[in-house]
Design a protein around this motif. Structure first.
Motif, PDB file in Angstrom:
ATOM      1  N   ILE A   1       0.828  -1.205   0.000  1.00 38.77           N
ATOM      2  CA  ILE A   1       0.000   0.000   0.000  1.00 38.77           C
ATOM      3  C   ILE A   1       0.867   1.262   0.000  1.00 38.77           C
ATOM      4  CG2 ILE A   1      -1.933  -1.160   1.125  1.00 38.77           C
ATOM      5  CD1 ILE A   1      -1.056   0.164   3.757  1.00 38.77           C
ATOM      6  N   GLN A   2       2.169   1.098  -0.164  1.00 31.64           N
ATOM      7  CA  GLN A   2       3.125   2.211  -0.248  1.00 31.64           C
ATOM      8  C   GLN A   2       3.033   3.133   0.965  1.00 31.64           C
ATOM      9  OE1 GLN A   2       2.688   3.973  -4.147  1.00 31.64           O
ATOM     10  NE2 GLN A   2       2.767   1.969  -5.130  1.00 31.64           N
ATOM     11  N   CYS A   3       2.871   2.508   2.115  1.00 31.09           N
ATOM     12  CA  CYS A   3       2.838   3.270   3.367  1.00 31.09           C
ATOM     13  C   CYS A   3       4.215   3.769   3.764  1.00 31.09           C
ATOM     14  CB  CYS A   3       2.257   2.410   4.491  1.00 31.09           C
ATOM     15  SG  CYS A   3       3.279   0.967   4.895  1.00 31.09           S
ATOM     16  N   THR A   4       5.249   3.173   3.182  1.00 31.98           N
ATOM     17  CA  THR A   4       6.678   3.475   3.411  1.00 31.98           C
ATOM     18  C   THR A   4       7.159   3.101   4.804  1.00 31.98           C
ATOM     19  OG1 THR A   4       6.458   5.801   4.135  1.00 31.98           O
ATOM     20  CG2 THR A   4       6.582   5.367   1.735  1.00 31.98           C
ATOM     21  N   ARG A   5       6.421   2.274   5.515  1.00 35.33           N
ATOM     22  CA  ARG A   5       6.927   1.823   6.817  1.00 35.33           C
ATOM     23  C   ARG A   5       8.202   1.014   6.632  1.00 35.33           C
ATOM     24  NH1 ARG A   5       1.526   0.067  10.215  1.00 35.33           N
ATOM     25  NH2 ARG A   5       2.862  -1.679  10.815  1.00 35.33           N
ATOM     26  N   CYS A   6       8.260   0.190   5.587  1.00 35.06           N
ATOM     27  CA  CYS A   6       9.472  -0.600   5.335  1.00 35.06           C
ATOM     28  C   CYS A   6      10.649   0.316   5.016  1.00 35.06           C
ATOM     29  CB  CYS A   6       9.243  -1.590   4.205  1.00 35.06           C
ATOM     30  SG  CYS A   6       8.827  -0.843   2.611  1.00 35.06           S
ATOM     31  N   LEU A   7      10.387   1.357   4.224  1.00 36.39           N
ATOM     32  CA  LEU A   7      11.436   2.294   3.847  1.00 36.39           C
ATOM     33  C   LEU A   7      11.986   2.993   5.081  1.00 36.39           C
ATOM     34  CD1 LEU A   7      11.279   4.795   0.893  1.00 36.39           C
ATOM     35  CD2 LEU A   7      11.981   5.569   3.145  1.00 36.39           C
ATOM     36  N   ARG A   8      11.100   3.463   5.949  1.00 38.79           N
ATOM     37  CA  ARG A   8      11.555   4.170   7.145  1.00 38.79           C
ATOM     38  C   ARG A   8      12.261   3.240   8.128  1.00 38.79           C
ATOM     39  NH1 ARG A   8       6.284   6.276   9.146  1.00 38.79           N
ATOM     40  NH2 ARG A   8       5.326   5.103   7.429  1.00 38.79           N
ATOM     41  N   ALA A   9      11.778   1.986   8.209  1.00 41.59           N
ATOM     42  CA  ALA A   9      12.465   1.018   9.070  1.00 41.59           C
ATOM     43  C   ALA A   9      13.880   0.750   8.572  1.00 41.59           C
ATOM     44  CB  ALA A   9      11.668  -0.283   9.124  1.00 41.59           C
ATOM     45  N   CYS A  10      14.039   0.640   7.264  1.00 40.16           N
ATOM     46  CA  CYS A  10      15.333   0.350   6.666  1.00 40.16           C
ATOM     47  C   CYS A  10      16.263   1.556   6.733  1.00 40.16           C
ATOM     48  CB  CYS A  10      15.141  -0.094   5.219  1.00 40.16           C
ATOM     49  SG  CYS A  10      16.659  -0.596   4.373  1.00 40.16           S
ATOM     50  N   ARG A  11      15.735   2.732   6.409  1.00 33.52           N
ATOM     51  CA  ARG A  11      16.576   3.938   6.334  1.00 33.52           C
ATOM     52  C   ARG A  11      16.797   4.594   7.678  1.00 33.52           C
ATOM     53  NH1 ARG A  11      14.866   7.588   1.078  1.00 33.52           N
ATOM     54  NH2 ARG A  11      15.519   6.118  -0.540  1.00 33.52           N
ATOM     55  N   HIS A  12      15.742   4.702   8.468  1.00 37.45           N
ATOM     56  CA  HIS A  12      15.822   5.518   9.669  1.00 37.45           C
ATOM     57  C   HIS A  12      16.120   4.711  10.919  1.00 37.45           C
ATOM     58  CE1 HIS A  12      12.888   8.268   7.280  1.00 37.45           C
ATOM     59  NE2 HIS A  12      14.125   8.389   6.878  1.00 37.45           N
ATOM     60  N   GLU A  13      15.624   3.474  11.008  1.00 36.04           N
ATOM     61  CA  GLU A  13      15.916   2.651  12.180  1.00 36.04           C
ATOM     62  C   GLU A  13      17.224   1.892  11.999  1.00 36.04           C
ATOM     63  OE1 GLU A  13      12.843   0.066  13.552  1.00 36.04           O
ATOM     64  OE2 GLU A  13      11.915   1.670  14.701  1.00 36.04           O
ATOM     65  N   GLN A  14      17.261   1.007  11.015  1.00 35.70           N
ATOM     66  CA  GLN A  14      18.453   0.191  10.798  1.00 35.70           C
ATOM     67  C   GLN A  14      19.542   0.954  10.038  1.00 35.70           C
ATOM     68  OE1 GLN A  14      19.138  -3.061  11.663  1.00 35.70           O
ATOM     69  NE2 GLN A  14      17.196  -3.644  12.591  1.00 35.70           N
ATOM     70  N   VAL A  15      19.182   1.986   9.326  1.00 35.98           N
ATOM     71  CA  VAL A  15      20.105   2.823   8.535  1.00 35.98           C
ATOM     72  C   VAL A  15      20.916   1.943   7.581  1.00 35.98           C
ATOM     73  CG1 VAL A  15      21.637   4.820   8.617  1.00 35.98           C
ATOM     74  CG2 VAL A  15      20.284   4.234  10.625  1.00 35.98           C
ATOM     75  N   ASN A  16      20.205   1.055   6.891  1.00 36.41           N
ATOM     76  CA  ASN A  16      20.852   0.217   5.876  1.00 36.41           C
ATOM     77  C   ASN A  16      20.669   0.770   4.466  1.00 36.41           C
ATOM     78  OD1 ASN A  16      21.908  -1.753   7.635  1.00 36.41           O
ATOM     79  ND2 ASN A  16      19.912  -2.748   7.781  1.00 36.41           N
ATOM     80  N   ASP A  17      19.710   1.663   4.275  1.00 38.43           N
ATOM     81  CA  ASP A  17      19.550   2.405   3.018  1.00 38.43           C
ATOM     82  C   ASP A  17      19.394   1.500   1.796  1.00 38.43           C
ATOM     83  OD1 ASP A  17      19.850   4.811   4.448  1.00 38.43           O
ATOM     84  OD2 ASP A  17      22.024   4.661   4.322  1.00 38.43           O
ATOM     85  N   VAL A  18      18.630   0.440   1.958  1.00 35.43           N
ATOM     86  CA  VAL A  18      18.393  -0.488   0.843  1.00 35.43           C
ATOM     87  C   VAL A  18      17.068  -0.193   0.155  1.00 35.43           C
ATOM     88  CG1 VAL A  18      18.113  -2.921   0.194  1.00 35.43           C
ATOM     89  CG2 VAL A  18      19.745  -2.284   1.991  1.00 35.43           C
ATOM     90  N   ILE A  19      16.034   0.119   0.915  1.00 39.92           N
ATOM     91  CA  ILE A  19      14.686   0.256   0.380  1.00 39.92           C
ATOM     92  C   ILE A  19      14.412   1.709  -0.008  1.00 39.92           C
ATOM     93  CG2 ILE A  19      12.230  -0.029   0.878  1.00 39.92           C
ATOM     94  CD1 ILE A  19      12.922  -2.273   2.759  1.00 39.92           C
ATOM     95  N   GLY A  20      13.817   1.884  -1.183  1.00 41.97           N
ATOM     96  CA  GLY A  20      13.420   3.210  -1.646  1.00 41.97           C
ATOM     97  C   GLY A  20      12.056   3.159  -2.296  1.00 41.97           C
ATOM     98  N   LEU A  21      11.516   4.346  -2.600  1.00 42.50           N
ATOM     99  CA  LEU A  21      10.252   4.456  -3.317  1.00 42.50           C
ATOM    100  C   LEU A  21      10.556   5.120  -4.656  1.00 42.50           C
ATOM    101  CD1 LEU A  21       7.151   4.055  -3.128  1.00 42.50           C
ATOM    102  CD2 LEU A  21       7.012   6.417  -2.292  1.00 42.50           C
ATOM    103  N   ALA A  22      10.384   4.367  -5.731  1.00 41.75           N
ATOM    104  CA  ALA A  22      10.781   4.845  -7.059  1.00 41.75           C
ATOM    105  C   ALA A  22       9.561   5.174  -7.912  1.00 41.75           C
ATOM    106  CB  ALA A  22      11.626   3.784  -7.756  1.00 41.75           C
ATOM    107  N   HIS A  23       9.811   5.939  -8.976  1.00 39.09           N
ATOM    108  CA  HIS A  23       8.789   6.329  -9.958  1.00 39.09           C
ATOM    109  C   HIS A  23       7.730   7.244  -9.321  1.00 39.09           C
ATOM    110  CE1 HIS A  23      10.886   3.332 -12.233  1.00 39.09           C
ATOM    111  NE2 HIS A  23      10.457   2.342 -11.469  1.00 39.09           N
TER     112      HIS A  23
END
Length: 930
Positions: free
Chosen positions: A146-168
């Motif tokens: 549903i493109q809530c971006t919870r996964c993106l924020r968990a990856c970028r802001h919590e774990q700071v692994n910077d793998v997940i993004g939202l494209a297009h």
């Protein structure tokens, strides 16, 4: 003093709000349900799903309650006709794109649709992407996204692994991994934070367990590194389905790949389920054996518990009575509970009659403990890892937290995002270096030169804390004189760091409001490991950077309970709570408590025991949950020593390389199969709870230890771990105030906690040090080279350690499906220039040889290691790298020099063979272990 509150109106009634609280949070606190999908506690608010919109008086548009703060007097309607219509429309639009079959039982979208009465959507679905099932741990089903971006924020802001993004954009927008790679081809480290964050199962466990309903949920702690993450086991049919992070003090819901996916070793077909006794016609023991557990019947036969225990204890008793107490030794486990460690060391001291007891701390942080006890009177950390969030500057030296302590690394990365300056010092370039303010890639073996140069700057530029030195330290003048010869300009060519960089970092550390030092085994595993730590202590003392939040000294502990096992006395020169065995008053107290005379002489350490075994001085051993045949330096030497013993008893969950040399093997309980306390690197005592029943006739470790004790003449009968813990409280002032009932209620308490009801002390040394004088002591040191330096014959340096996916000697993680699939083969990390010089392509076979042996394994091009250095994990049996390492000891900590030995590398060699040892492939029934 509580934070001031104010009042606003919610659905017609006055409610209070706290400063910094959102409307959504305030409403939830007052029992008002507002649907929400993109919001998750712990993640920064995004406000992009619009499921939580509310109506605010006098405002034209609806507002997302998750990222809107209430104000005094504000009138909010969360359940008005207009707000409800908008909330339902959002849910209906999202439902229209959902797959026909759910991806998880915990679908939050479906939950809110049911709560608001949203049924079949009226809208046509969009075309959805195909699933990505390339990753062994995580299934990607973007048809449920549903493109809530919870996964993106968990990856970028919590774990700071910077793998997940939202494209297009627009209708083409989608979640991507790196440059829209398949998940398995991306830089994902499989921490699973995105899976835990996802509300719809668009990211879910790869094995489909998200659709299975657990029978029960068991709160416990992680069995791997010293961070001590709390977790929840989801259990069905006596099997763990999946694991989720819990809100513990060290992790606050976060986990790493091992904590989240490294659990199915407990169900592996190679689990020991019945006692084994060495056959009378078994082949002779050999130190250079090639092990194949599928052929166990050639070496062992099945025995009853009575037979196995009687044989195990009677032979140890015979050796003790014939050759004296010091002819026996015991190795305990840093993976077991505090109660197991306490009873094991007590058994050796009262049943064997000597202090010949040790465990893996000797191979990881013995030098750190020696220096800390000498300098500040305590071998534990001064501040928790989480204090990096309060520091202005953090030094990480000789450690690779993203690999060895991944959740701790997330807090360091979070601190950097908040503005903390990070200094990384290491001969190898760890992942943390990309977040560092300054990265000091000093030459291997030159720690003391670098650290003394930093102290020279602090002294000569007047950056010392003179008041702290005068009031709280001893012997500063000796240190000041010693660093005179270590000017940065003189040390720069020695350590390879420019003089101006040394000065810059030294100034920043000394002048920071709060500076903190964390280190790992890259500091401790040297013949000068104790000297390295003495320098770190001196840096903190001369600048007053200790005793306050955000400051201090933190040796990152390796295994899940190495801190607790050390605290409980599983070391040869200390009783529980680091009380010296050769101190008459201390010994008298323990003699009264335990009701027997005790040996006044410190015992032998791990490596010393092996030497004594080969010399015929130690003749019998009892080893619980340790694998010295893989973990000891010069492993062939260690295996020869174990093979030379007259009697070896091994208590473990698998037929390890050490167990293969045993005379009696006792099948024990895996971590999820026991209840007990465990102490993490922060000095936090936590309760691990039993989630599974041991398989077959395997038994609880506490039961086995007590059965052995009874056969050695000790009258022990502890029916529950809480009874052992109660005895520990009587002889360990540090935990005297922690009750079992409190742990059951609160799950975790930090020591020192000397009195019941006391909160515990996360930060210690606030006004004095636990030394006889109350002062810290400076100990000057000079440069001492490694025991073995590269030369024309062996021109390269071997560095050993761990890797993210595997743990210690691999006995658990290589029998875990996901972890073994992620890293199945033994690899050496070699600089691309060295591979080019050797004429070897990445993935090719190379052979490493030292003065003690050789191994062949696959080469991986990796520029984290400098040219001339090779890094190899020590978890692979078929390429046991500790056959090569140097057993030379630090004279103070008695720790081997794992981090530095001379090797030569040649192309080619024998392809490593696993010989049925590991992996998760089911064995034929006729070959399965009993």
């Amino acid at each position: 003093m509580s934070a001031p509150t104010f009042t606003f109106t919610l659905d017609g009634r006055d409610v209070d709000a706290l400063p910094g609280e959102s409307i959504l949070q305030a409403a939830r606190r007052h029992g008002v349900e507002i649907p929400h999908l993109c919001h998750k506690d712990g993640l920064a608010p995004a406000g992009n799903c619009r499921a939580c919109v509310v109506e605010i008086e006098s405002e034209r548009v609806l507002a997302p309650s998750c990222c809107r703060a209430p104000a005094p007097g504000m009138q909010v309607r969360a359940r008005s006709e207009r707000a409800r219509a908008a909330q339902k429309m959002v849910l209906e639009l999202l439902l229209s794109d959902m797959p026909a079959q759910p991806r998880t039982r915990d679908d939050e979208l479906a939950h809110w649709a049911r709560r608001l009465g949203v049924d079949r959507p009226r809208f046509a679905p969009r075309e959805q992407p195909a699933p990505d099932t390339t990753h062994p741990a995580i299934a990607v089903n973007l048809d449920a996204c549903i493109q809530c971006t919870r996964c993106l924020r968990a990856c970028r802001h919590e774990q700071v692994n910077d793998v997940i993004g939202l494209a297009h954009r627009g209708a083409h927008a989608k979640i991507v991994f790196d440059m829209d790679d398949a998940l398995a081809a991306s830089t994902c480290v499989a921490c699973g934070e995105c899976v835990q964050a996802c509300p719809t199962g668009a990211l879910a466990p790869a094995n489909g367990t998200a659709l299975q309903e657990a029978e029960r949920q068991v709160p416990s702690v992680c069995p791997y590194c010293g961070v001590g993450c709390q977790l929840t086991y989801h259990v069905k049919d006596n099997r763990i389905l999946r694991v989720e992070g819990r809100d513990g003090p060290a992790n606050h819901g976060r986990l790493c790949v091992k904590g989240r996916y490294g659990f199915d070793y407990a169900h592996h077909p190679q689990r020991l389920t019945q006692p084994l006794v060495r056959r009378a016609d078994a082949p002779p023991k050999r130190g250079d054996f090639t092990m194949d557990p599928s052929r166990w019947q050639e070496v062992f036969r099945v025995a009853t518990w009575e037979e196995a225990l009687d044989l195990a204890a009677s032979r140890l008793r015979e050796i003790r009575d014939a050759h004296g107490p010091r002819a026996l030794a015991g190795f305990g486990s840093a993976k077991g509970s505090n109660e197991e460690a306490y009873l094991f060391q007590k058994l050796v001291r009262t049943g064997f009659g000597s202090n010949n007891v040790d465990h893996c701390t000797r191979l990881c942080h013995a030098s750190s403990v020696a220096a800390l006890l000498e300098g500040i009177g305590s071998g534990a950390v001064s501040n928790p890892v989480m204090d990096v969030l309060q520091a202005e500057l953090v030094i990480v030296i000789g450690a690779n937290p993203t690999v060895n302590h991944p959740v701790a690394a997330t807090w360091i990365k979070n601190a950097v995002r908040r503005g903390t300056k990070l200094v990384v010092c290491d001969p190898r370039r760890p992942d943390l270096a990309r977040h560092a303010w300054r990265y000091l890639q000093f030459k291997p073996d030159t720690d003391v030169a670098l650290l003394n140069a930093m102290m020279h700057v602090i002294v000569h530029e007047g950056l010392v804390d003179a008041d702290f030195i005068a009031e709280r330290t001893l012997d500063y003048e000796a240190l000041r004189r010693n660093v005179e010869g270590y000017a940065p300009e003189a040390m720069a060519p020695v350590c390879g760091i420019p003089a101006e960089t040394i000065r810059e970092v030294a100034r920043a550390y000394a002048t920071s409001r709060a500076s903190m030092i964390l280190w790992g085994m890259g500091v401790s595993q040297h013949v000068h490991g104790t000297d390295n730590v003495r320098c770190l202590i001196a840096l903190a003392l001369m600048t007053g950077q200790v005793g306050r939040p955000g400051t201090g000294l933190h040796p990152l502990r390796g295994q899940n309970n190495v801190q607790g096992a050390s605290d409980a006395g599983l070391i040869p020169m200390m009783y529980p709570d680091y009380q010296r065995v050769d101190a008459p008053d201390v010994r008298e107290r323990f003699e009264q408590l335990w009701g027997t005379k005790l040996d006044a002489r410190p015992g032998l350490t791990v490596v010393e025991v092996m030497d004594a075994a080969l010399a015929g001085q130690v003749r019998g051993m009892y080893i619980m949950g340790e694998n010295p045949a893989m973990s000891d330096p010069d492993a062939n030497h260690a295996r020869e020593a174990l093979a030379a013993l007259e009697h070896l008893v091994v208590q473990d969950i698998f037929l390890t390389e050490t167990a293969y040399l045993a005379d009696v093997v006792l099948p024990a309980s895996a971590f999820p199969e026991k209840t007990g306390t465990f102490t993490n690197t922060d000095r936090t005592v936590q309760l691990g709870r039993q989630a599974l029943t041991p398989p077959g006739d395997a038994r609880q470790d506490l039961w086995i230890i007590q059965q052995m004790a009874r056969r050695l003449g000790l009258d022990w009968d502890h029916a529950h771990p809480r009874e052992v813990f109660e005895e520990m409280r009587r002889c360990m002032p540090s935990i005297a105030g922690i009750t079992w009932e409190r742990l059951e209620r609160e799950h975790a308490v930090t020591y020192p906690c000397p009195e019941e009801g006391a909160p515990g002390q996360p930060v210690v040394f606030t006004d004095r040090f636990p030394t006889p004088t109350g002062r810290g002591r400076f100990v000057p040191v000079d440069v001492i080279p490694a025991d073995e330096r590269p030369d024309d014959e062996y021109p390269m340096v071997l560095i050993t350690g761990r890797q993210l996916e595997h743990w210690h000697t691999g006995s658990m993680t290589r029998r875990t499906g996901v972890l073994d699939a992620l890293e199945p083969d033994p690899v050496a990390l070699v600089h691309p220039l060295d591979l080019e010089r050797l004429g070897v392509a990445p993935g090719g076979i190379i052979t490493l040889q030292s003065r003690r042996g050789e191994v062949s394994l696959y080469a991986r091009a990796d520029d984290s290691s400098p040219p001339g250095a090779v890094f190899v994990p020590f978890c692979y049996y078929e390429a046991a790298i500790n056959k090569l390492t140097n057993p030379a000891l630090d004279p103070y900590g008695k720790i081997p020099e794992f981090k530095y030995c001379a090797v030569r590398v040649r192309p080619g060699g024998r392809v490593p063979q696993r010989t049925g040892y590991a992996g998760f492939t089911e064995q034929p029934a006729e070959n399965a272990l009993p």
